[in-house]
Design an enzyme around this catalytic site. Structure first.
Site, PDB file in Angstrom:
ATOM      1  N   GLY A 103      35.652  41.534  17.783  1.00 29.31           N
ATOM      2  CA  GLY A 103      36.398  41.313  19.292  1.00 29.31           C
ATOM      3  C   GLY A 103      37.255  39.923  19.243  1.00 29.31           C
ATOM      4  N   ARG A 111      36.302  37.038  19.758  1.00 32.17           N
ATOM      5  CA  ARG A 111      35.953  36.052  18.967  1.00 32.17           C
ATOM      6  C   ARG A 111      36.004  36.045  17.724  1.00 32.17           C
ATOM      7  NH1 ARG A 111      31.366  33.170  16.461  1.00 32.17           N
ATOM      8  NH2 ARG A 111      31.269  31.059  17.318  1.00 32.17           N
ATOM      9  N   CYS A 112      35.875  37.244  17.146  1.00 29.73           N
ATOM     10  CA  CYS A 112      36.117  37.195  15.631  1.00 29.73           C
ATOM     11  C   CYS A 112      37.616  37.078  15.274  1.00 29.73           C
ATOM     12  CB  CYS A 112      35.660  38.964  15.326  1.00 29.73           C
ATOM     13  SG  CYS A 112      33.881  39.212  15.038  1.00 29.73           S
ATOM     14  N   MET A 113      38.468  37.281  16.058  1.00 28.98           N
ATOM     15  CA  MET A 113      40.040  37.435  15.973  1.00 28.98           C
ATOM     16  C   MET A 113      40.557  36.060  15.968  1.00 28.98           C
ATOM     17  SD  MET A 113      41.866  40.860  17.623  1.00 28.98           S
ATOM     18  CE  MET A 113      41.283  40.431  19.018  1.00 28.98           C
ATOM     19  N   ASN A 160      30.944  40.038  21.681  1.00 27.71           N
ATOM     20  CA  ASN A 160      31.814  39.131  20.856  1.00 27.71           C
ATOM     21  C   ASN A 160      32.843  38.301  21.853  1.00 27.71           C
ATOM     22  OD1 ASN A 160      34.380  39.092  18.504  1.00 27.71           O
ATOM     23  ND2 ASN A 160      32.157  38.509  18.049  1.00 27.71           N
TER      24      ASN A 160
END
Length: 409
Positions: free
Chosen positions: A396, A398-400, A353
């Site tokens: 991770g 990217r998710c945030m 991620n």
């Protein structure tokens, strides 16, 4: 240089502006009994989570990225008292507050706060005990059961990738799979309706949050100006892609192909970006468990069909699809090298991620030491951020983050 407030035509173009949410008291309102309901696997330590998130934001700023905070955008969207009250009333309805007495008391409570404090308070969750002693609210109305909240906290707003997605010059506002996340997109709707920069007709919408079909941003990858790759997953329905494709193909953009990949519907593989991300022109991170042939649906723009979309199905490897998209060979960097033990551990902790901030330059979590070493050996520049608390939500870098502007490649 950028004539639109949203400009995202790839996953790897130099990142110029990004949206984050700094975690707040919603993490303190997580208890072990509420973890399953609120989709967390542990109770993070807020003080450390905020320090880790601040360090993540600083890495981005040090790389020339403008950091915008979600809570500020929402506050800036409440441009009048009437819109602010409308927002509160809709929030309470969607939180399941139906009692007129509770509704009136909560409206009074929320509107007594400054706009930013109100938004943060709504995200943190409203406890029944917050209304004790409030005029017109009886004890029975706040103590009829042992559940502590009138309005659940929204801890998953940490993961800004999911409630909406930047696609080209527009956005898709999502219908989230789990009830606990559906109110997140209400905040985004007010931003893209009322914000002075992002609201009104300034940003076209490719999908709406009131759809019956589920769609989440972690499944959407903007490969280039003409191609999307989207996961059909635990959180995203195939039917949502029919709607998205029709709207995008009929819109003012160059996107003409969508590859829909069916991935396992499990917690570990909840979104496409938990097993696959784009990090350089022909380089991708991947979890080895999705390297086997997949059911892949190619959706192409077709002005001669009734819906403007032609769909073909094939069983194909992701590598072959990527080679077709980039016009040549690709380099797949496997999570922990595909090791049967360490690969599973590092994928669970978001090794794949990654957030690309430029071609061949990514932000990663420190705990994924094997994958990080492989990235460096492949010539990828990595920015390592601490993750002891941020990783507990299973998301991770990217998710945030939700890119708002990237340079073209």
């Amino acid at each position: 240089m950028f004539h639109h407030p949203i400009h995202v035509f790839s996953e790897i173009g130099k990142l110029k502006k990004v949206l984050l949410h700094r975690p707040g008291n919603e993490l303190n309102n997580l208890t072990p009994d509420l973890l399953d309901r609120l989709l967390f696997d542990d109770t993070p330590f807020l003080d450390v989570a905020q320090k880790e998130h601040d360090a993540f934001a600083q890495v981005l700023r040090d790389s020339g990225v403008g950091v915008v905070y979600f809570e500020d955008l929402v506050t800036e969207s409440l441009v009048s008292d009437s819109i602010r009250e409308q927002f509160v009333r809709q929030f309470l309805r969607e939180a399941g507050v139906i009692s007129p007495h509770k509704t009136d008391a909560l409206i009074d409570l929320l509107l007594s706060l400054s706009p930013l404090s109100m938004v943060n308070y709504m995200i943190a969750g409203v406890l029944k005990s917050d209304l004790k002693g409030h005029k017109g609210v009886s004890l029975s109305s706040i103590a009829e059961d042992h559940y502590p909240f009138l309005c659940d906290p929204l801890p998953n707003l940490l993961f800004q990738r999911d409630p909406f997605a930047s696609i080209g010059n527009g956005v898709s506002l999502h219908s989230m799979r789990n009830e606990t996340r559906r109110r997140e997109t209400l905040f985004s709707e007010y931003v893209f309706t009322h914000h002075p920069t992002y609201g009104g007709s300034n940003v076209p919408r490719w999908f709406e949050r009131d759809s019956d079909a589920c769609l989440e941003g972690g499944d959407i990858l903007v490969l280039n100006a003409t191609t999307l790759i989207i996961g059909i997953s635990e959180r995203t329905d195939a039917s949502s892609l029919d709607i998205l494709a029709r709207n995008i193909f009929s819109g003012d953009n160059k996107i003409e192909t969508i590859y829909a990949l069916r991935i396992p519907s499990t917690r570990a593989f909840m979104h496409l970006d938990t097993v696959f991300t784009h990090i350089d022109h022909a380089t991708f991170t991947i979890h080895s468990e999705i390297e086997a042939p997949l059911n892949i649906y190619k959706m192409v723009k077709d002005n001669h069909s009734d819906y403007g979309v032609k769909v073909t199905e094939e069983v194909q490897t992701l590598q072959r699809v990527l080679e077709e998209c980039v016009g040549g060979s690709v380099n797949l960097i496997r999570c922990a090298g595909g090791h049967p033990i360490y690969s599973a551990r590092e994928q669970w902790n978001d090794a794949t991620n990654t957030l690309a901030i430029a071609p061949g330059e990514v932000v990663v979590y420190d705990r994924n030491v094997i994958t990080n070493r492989l990235l460096e050996e492949a010539g990828i520049k990595i920015h390592v951020v601490a993750s002891s608390e941020l990783s507990r939500g299973r998301g991770g870098p990217r998710c945030m983050s939700m890119p708002l502007i990237r340079e073209d490649i």
